[in-house]
Scaffold this motif. Structure first.
Motif, PDB file in Angstrom:
ATOM      1  N   TYR A 161       0.767  -1.336   0.116  1.00 30.05           N
ATOM      2  CA  TYR A 161      -0.155   0.137   0.087  1.00 30.05           C
ATOM      3  C   TYR A 161       0.893   1.197   0.013  1.00 30.05           C
ATOM      4  O   TYR A 161       0.160   2.177  -0.150  1.00 30.05           O
ATOM      5  CB  TYR A 161      -1.066  -0.039   1.242  1.00 30.05           C
ATOM      6  N   GLU A 162       2.312   1.395   0.013  1.00 24.67           N
ATOM      7  CA  GLU A 162       2.901   2.397  -0.035  1.00 24.67           C
ATOM      8  C   GLU A 162       3.866   2.348  -0.959  1.00 24.67           C
ATOM      9  O   GLU A 162       4.654   1.127  -1.093  1.00 24.67           O
ATOM     10  CB  GLU A 162       3.712   2.537   1.499  1.00 24.67           C
ATOM     11  N   ASP A 163       4.511   3.314  -1.503  1.00 25.86           N
ATOM     12  CA  ASP A 163       5.358   3.540  -2.387  1.00 25.86           C
ATOM     13  C   ASP A 163       6.967   3.505  -1.660  1.00 25.86           C
ATOM     14  O   ASP A 163       6.656   3.978  -0.596  1.00 25.86           O
ATOM     15  CB  ASP A 163       5.195   4.713  -3.545  1.00 25.86           C
TER      16      ASP A 163
ATOM     17  N   THR B 211      -4.489   4.424  -4.821  1.00 26.91           N
ATOM     18  CA  THR B 211      -3.407   3.500  -5.594  1.00 26.91           C
ATOM     19  C   THR B 211      -3.003   2.508  -4.580  1.00 26.91           C
ATOM     20  O   THR B 211      -2.678   2.695  -3.240  1.00 26.91           O
ATOM     21  CB  THR B 211      -2.350   4.471  -6.123  1.00 26.91           C
ATOM     22  N   LEU B 212      -2.634   1.440  -5.086  1.00 24.15           N
ATOM     23  CA  LEU B 212      -1.802   0.424  -4.445  1.00 24.15           C
ATOM     24  C   LEU B 212      -0.795  -0.059  -5.331  1.00 24.15           C
ATOM     25  O   LEU B 212      -0.551   0.070  -6.571  1.00 24.15           O
ATOM     26  CB  LEU B 212      -2.849  -0.707  -3.797  1.00 24.15           C
ATOM     27  N   TYR B 213      -0.064  -1.161  -4.789  1.00 17.18           N
ATOM     28  CA  TYR B 213       1.179  -1.622  -5.463  1.00 17.18           C
ATOM     29  C   TYR B 213       1.085  -3.317  -5.467  1.00 17.18           C
ATOM     30  O   TYR B 213       0.524  -3.826  -4.429  1.00 17.18           O
ATOM     31  CB  TYR B 213       2.445  -1.116  -5.140  1.00 17.18           C
ATOM     32  N   TYR B 214       1.390  -3.788  -6.607  1.00 18.78           N
ATOM     33  CA  TYR B 214       1.136  -5.256  -6.667  1.00 18.78           C
ATOM     34  C   TYR B 214       2.304  -6.042  -7.459  1.00 18.78           C
ATOM     35  O   TYR B 214       2.923  -5.502  -8.201  1.00 18.78           O
ATOM     36  CB  TYR B 214      -0.255  -5.646  -7.256  1.00 18.78           C
TER      37      TYR B 214
ATOM     38  N   CYS C 137      -5.101  -6.804 -12.211  1.00 25.48           N
ATOM     39  CA  CYS C 137      -5.640  -5.699 -11.774  1.00 25.48           C
ATOM     40  C   CYS C 137      -7.343  -5.816 -11.952  1.00 25.48           C
ATOM     41  O   CYS C 137      -8.093  -5.269 -11.157  1.00 25.48           O
ATOM     42  CB  CYS C 137      -5.488  -4.714 -12.887  1.00 25.48           C
ATOM     43  N   GLN C 138      -7.737  -6.830 -12.862  1.00 26.98           N
ATOM     44  CA  GLN C 138      -9.477  -7.132 -12.636  1.00 26.98           C
ATOM     45  C   GLN C 138      -9.587  -7.589 -11.385  1.00 26.98           C
ATOM     46  O   GLN C 138     -10.843  -7.150 -10.698  1.00 26.98           O
ATOM     47  CB  GLN C 138      -9.849  -8.033 -13.871  1.00 26.98           C
ATOM     48  N   MET C 139      -9.162  -8.606 -11.059  1.00 21.29           N
ATOM     49  CA  MET C 139      -9.429  -9.295  -9.593  1.00 21.29           C
ATOM     50  C   MET C 139      -9.116  -8.201  -8.564  1.00 21.29           C
ATOM     51  O   MET C 139     -10.002  -8.094  -7.702  1.00 21.29           O
ATOM     52  CB  MET C 139      -8.410 -10.481  -9.310  1.00 21.29           C
ATOM     53  N   ILE C 140      -7.961  -7.350  -8.249  1.00 26.14           N
ATOM     54  CA  ILE C 140      -7.977  -6.386  -7.315  1.00 26.14           C
ATOM     55  C   ILE C 140      -9.211  -5.339  -7.425  1.00 26.14           C
ATOM     56  O   ILE C 140      -9.740  -5.061  -6.479  1.00 26.14           O
ATOM     57  CB  ILE C 140      -6.603  -5.517  -7.694  1.00 26.14           C
ATOM     58  N   ASP C 141      -9.541  -5.021  -8.588  1.00 26.20           N
ATOM     59  CA  ASP C 141     -10.595  -4.029  -8.615  1.00 26.20           C
ATOM     60  C   ASP C 141     -11.971  -4.595  -8.228  1.00 26.20           C
ATOM     61  O   ASP C 141     -12.465  -4.025  -7.428  1.00 26.20           O
ATOM     62  CB  ASP C 141     -10.644  -3.604 -10.163  1.00 26.20           C
TER      63      ASP C 141
ATOM     64  N   ALA D 201     -13.631  -0.635  -0.718  1.00 25.15           N
ATOM     65  CA  ALA D 201     -13.323   0.699  -0.178  1.00 25.15           C
ATOM     66  C   ALA D 201     -12.119   0.848  -0.083  1.00 25.15           C
ATOM     67  O   ALA D 201     -11.463   0.006   0.263  1.00 25.15           O
ATOM     68  CB  ALA D 201     -14.406   0.916   1.154  1.00 25.15           C
ATOM     69  N   GLY D 202     -11.468   2.216  -0.113  1.00 21.83           N
ATOM     70  CA  GLY D 202     -10.159   2.330   0.215  1.00 21.83           C
ATOM     71  C   GLY D 202      -9.108   1.652  -0.902  1.00 21.83           C
ATOM     72  O   GLY D 202      -9.470   1.430  -2.155  1.00 21.83           O
ATOM     73  N   ARG D 203      -8.093   0.869  -0.276  1.00 21.80           N
ATOM     74  CA  ARG D 203      -7.184   0.151  -1.186  1.00 21.80           C
ATOM     75  C   ARG D 203      -7.017  -1.290  -0.829  1.00 21.80           C
ATOM     76  O   ARG D 203      -6.148  -1.955  -1.500  1.00 21.80           O
ATOM     77  CB  ARG D 203      -6.187   1.025  -1.415  1.00 21.80           C
TER      78      ARG D 203
END
Length: 189
Positions: free
Chosen positions: A101-103, A141-144, A155-159, A164-166
Protein backbone atom coordinates in the motif's frame (compact mmCIF):
# COMPACT_ATOMS: atom_id res chain seq x y z
CA UNK A 1 -8.83 -18.34 -14.83
CA UNK A 2 -12.19 -16.82 -15.73
CA UNK A 3 -12.12 -13.56 -13.77
CA UNK A 4 -15.83 -12.92 -14.41
CA UNK A 5 -17.08 -15.95 -12.43
CA UNK A 6 -18.80 -14.96 -9.17
CA UNK A 7 -17.87 -18.30 -7.58
CA UNK A 8 -14.14 -17.75 -8.14
CA UNK A 9 -12.38 -18.25 -4.80
CA UNK A 10 -9.49 -16.19 -3.49
CA UNK A 11 -7.40 -17.16 -0.50
CA UNK A 12 -6.42 -13.86 1.13
CA UNK A 13 -3.46 -14.13 3.53
CA UNK A 14 -2.45 -11.45 6.05
CA UNK A 15 -0.35 -11.51 9.20
CA UNK A 16 -0.12 -10.00 12.64
CA UNK A 17 2.71 -10.16 15.12
CA UNK A 18 3.82 -8.71 18.40
CA UNK A 19 7.44 -9.00 19.51
CA UNK A 20 8.35 -12.10 21.44
CA UNK A 21 6.39 -14.74 19.59
CA UNK A 22 5.59 -16.12 16.18
CA UNK A 23 3.65 -14.17 13.58
CA UNK A 24 0.08 -15.30 13.01
CA UNK A 25 -0.96 -15.78 9.39
CA UNK A 26 -4.69 -15.88 8.71
CA UNK A 27 -6.08 -17.16 5.45
CA UNK A 28 -9.62 -16.30 4.40
CA UNK A 29 -11.23 -18.04 1.44
CA UNK A 30 -13.61 -15.55 -0.14
CA UNK A 31 -15.70 -15.97 -3.24
CA UNK A 32 -15.72 -13.17 -5.77
CA UNK A 33 -19.28 -12.36 -4.67
CA UNK A 34 -17.69 -11.71 -1.24
CA UNK A 35 -19.06 -14.73 0.62
CA UNK A 36 -16.55 -16.12 3.09
CA UNK A 37 -16.00 -19.80 2.43
CA UNK A 38 -13.26 -20.84 4.86
CA UNK A 39 -10.61 -19.68 7.33
CA UNK A 40 -7.26 -21.20 8.29
CA UNK A 41 -4.22 -20.19 10.32
CA UNK A 42 -0.49 -20.73 10.26
CA UNK A 43 2.58 -19.25 11.94
CA UNK A 44 5.87 -17.81 10.76
CA UNK A 45 8.88 -16.95 12.88
CA UNK A 46 9.71 -13.29 13.40
CA UNK A 47 12.97 -12.57 11.60
CA UNK A 48 13.06 -16.09 10.15
CA UNK A 49 12.94 -17.43 6.62
CA UNK A 50 9.91 -19.71 6.91
CA UNK A 51 7.09 -17.43 5.67
CA UNK A 52 6.83 -19.12 2.27
CA UNK A 53 6.47 -22.53 3.90
CA UNK A 54 3.91 -21.08 6.34
CA UNK A 55 1.73 -19.81 3.48
CA UNK A 56 1.97 -23.15 1.68
CA UNK A 57 1.09 -24.99 4.91
CA UNK A 58 -1.90 -22.67 5.43
CA UNK A 59 -3.14 -23.43 1.91
CA UNK A 60 -2.63 -27.18 2.35
CA UNK A 61 -4.39 -27.19 5.74
CA UNK A 62 -7.60 -26.15 4.00
CA UNK A 63 -7.55 -29.35 1.92
CA UNK A 64 -9.38 -27.65 -0.93
CA UNK A 65 -9.06 -27.90 -4.67
CA UNK A 66 -11.41 -25.01 -5.51
CA UNK A 67 -9.12 -22.08 -4.62
CA UNK A 68 -8.43 -20.17 -7.83
CA UNK A 69 -6.13 -17.39 -6.59
CA UNK A 70 -3.93 -16.55 -3.62
CA UNK A 71 -3.67 -12.91 -2.58
CA UNK A 72 -0.98 -11.88 -0.09
CA UNK A 73 -0.90 -8.72 1.99
CA UNK A 74 2.77 -8.07 1.38
CA UNK A 75 5.58 -10.53 0.87
CA UNK A 76 8.02 -9.14 3.44
CA UNK A 77 6.39 -9.89 6.79
CA UNK A 78 7.35 -10.54 10.42
CA UNK A 79 10.55 -8.52 10.46
CA UNK A 80 11.94 -9.35 7.00
CA UNK A 81 10.62 -12.91 6.70
CA UNK A 82 10.17 -13.08 2.93
CA UNK A 83 7.34 -14.88 1.16
CA UNK A 84 8.41 -16.04 -2.31
CA UNK A 85 5.31 -15.79 -4.57
CA UNK A 86 6.86 -18.00 -7.27
CA UNK A 87 7.35 -20.86 -4.77
CA UNK A 88 3.82 -20.42 -3.41
CA UNK A 89 2.38 -20.50 -6.93
CA UNK A 90 4.42 -23.56 -7.90
CA UNK A 91 3.55 -25.49 -4.72
CA UNK A 92 -0.18 -24.70 -4.82
CA UNK A 93 -0.85 -24.49 -8.55
CA UNK A 94 -2.56 -21.13 -7.95
CA UNK A 95 -1.63 -17.72 -9.32
CA UNK A 96 -0.47 -15.25 -6.65
CA UNK A 97 -1.08 -11.52 -6.34
CA UNK A 98 0.89 -9.64 -3.68
CA UNK A 99 -0.57 -6.29 -2.64
CA UNK A 100 1.17 -3.49 -0.74
CA UNK A 101 0.00 0.00 0.00
CA UNK A 102 2.97 2.37 0.13
CA UNK A 103 5.45 3.47 -2.51
CA UNK A 104 9.04 2.94 -1.39
CA UNK A 105 12.60 2.76 -2.59
CA UNK A 106 12.75 -0.87 -1.50
CA UNK A 107 14.17 -2.73 1.48
CA UNK A 108 17.63 -3.83 0.31
CA UNK A 109 19.43 -1.37 2.58
CA UNK A 110 17.30 -2.32 5.59
CA UNK A 111 17.84 -6.03 5.02
CA UNK A 112 21.60 -5.49 4.61
CA UNK A 113 21.69 -3.46 7.84
CA UNK A 114 19.70 -5.90 9.99
CA UNK A 115 21.02 -9.10 8.39
CA UNK A 116 24.51 -8.16 7.10
CA UNK A 117 25.67 -11.71 6.34
CA UNK A 118 22.36 -13.14 5.15
CA UNK A 119 22.88 -13.47 1.41
CA UNK A 120 19.96 -15.92 1.12
CA UNK A 121 17.48 -13.38 2.51
CA UNK A 122 18.79 -10.60 0.27
CA UNK A 123 18.65 -12.88 -2.79
CA UNK A 124 15.06 -13.86 -1.94
CA UNK A 125 14.13 -10.18 -1.69
CA UNK A 126 15.77 -9.39 -5.03
CA UNK A 127 13.89 -12.26 -6.72
CA UNK A 128 10.61 -10.53 -5.84
CA UNK A 129 11.20 -8.02 -8.64
CA UNK A 130 9.50 -4.70 -9.18
CA UNK A 131 5.99 -3.78 -8.15
CA UNK A 132 3.40 -2.20 -10.42
CA UNK A 133 1.05 0.58 -9.37
CA UNK A 134 -2.69 0.19 -9.85
CA UNK A 135 -5.64 2.38 -8.90
CA UNK A 136 -8.88 0.42 -8.51
CA UNK A 137 -12.29 2.04 -8.89
CA UNK A 138 -12.10 3.30 -5.30
CA UNK A 139 -9.48 5.83 -6.44
CA UNK A 140 -6.73 4.75 -3.99
CA UNK A 141 -3.45 3.59 -5.54
CA UNK A 142 -1.88 0.35 -4.39
CA UNK A 143 1.12 -1.66 -5.55
CA UNK A 144 1.16 -5.29 -6.65
CA UNK A 145 3.26 -8.15 -7.91
CA UNK A 146 1.68 -10.91 -9.98
CA UNK A 147 2.90 -14.48 -10.33
CA UNK A 148 1.18 -16.95 -12.66
CA UNK A 149 -1.43 -14.41 -13.77
CA UNK A 150 -1.38 -11.72 -16.45
CA UNK A 151 -1.22 -8.15 -15.17
CA UNK A 152 -4.58 -7.26 -16.76
CA UNK A 153 -6.32 -10.17 -15.01
CA UNK A 154 -4.57 -9.32 -11.73
CA UNK A 155 -5.86 -5.74 -11.96
CA UNK A 156 -9.37 -7.01 -12.74
CA UNK A 157 -9.33 -9.18 -9.62
CA UNK A 158 -7.92 -6.42 -7.41
CA UNK A 159 -10.58 -4.03 -8.70
CA UNK A 160 -13.42 -6.52 -8.23
CA UNK A 161 -12.37 -7.35 -4.68
CA UNK A 162 -11.67 -3.79 -3.47
CA UNK A 163 -14.86 -2.21 -2.18
CA UNK A 164 -13.50 0.74 -0.22
CA UNK A 165 -10.08 2.30 0.17
CA UNK A 166 -7.24 0.23 -1.22
CA UNK A 167 -7.36 -3.05 0.70
CA UNK A 168 -9.04 -5.91 -1.20
CA UNK A 169 -11.73 -7.60 0.91
CA UNK A 170 -10.02 -11.02 1.28
CA UNK A 171 -6.97 -9.24 2.71
CA UNK A 172 -8.99 -6.89 4.92
CA UNK A 173 -10.88 -9.81 6.50
CA UNK A 174 -7.70 -11.92 6.81
CA UNK A 175 -5.97 -9.03 8.59
CA UNK A 176 -8.89 -8.75 11.04
CA UNK A 177 -8.74 -12.51 11.68
CA UNK A 178 -4.96 -12.47 12.26
CA UNK A 179 -5.23 -9.51 14.65
CA UNK A 180 -8.04 -11.20 16.59
CA UNK A 181 -5.91 -14.29 17.17
CA UNK A 182 -2.93 -12.16 18.17
CA UNK A 183 -5.05 -10.17 20.65
CA UNK A 184 -6.40 -13.42 22.09
CA UNK A 185 -2.84 -14.78 22.51
CA UNK A 186 -1.81 -11.61 24.33
CA UNK A 187 -4.64 -11.79 26.90
CA UNK A 188 -3.44 -12.31 30.46
CA UNK A 189 -3.63 -15.98 31.40
Amino acid sequence: MHTGKTGLRTLGVAESFVGGGPSVLAGVVMRKDLLIDGIAYSEASVGGMDATDAVIALYESLGRRDINLIMLSGCVIAWYNIIEPARVSQATGCPVIVVTYEDSEGLEDDISTHFPDDTERLAAYRRLGERSAFTPGTGHTLYYRAEGIEHEAACQMIDALTLAGRVPEPLRVARLAARAVMRWRCLPK
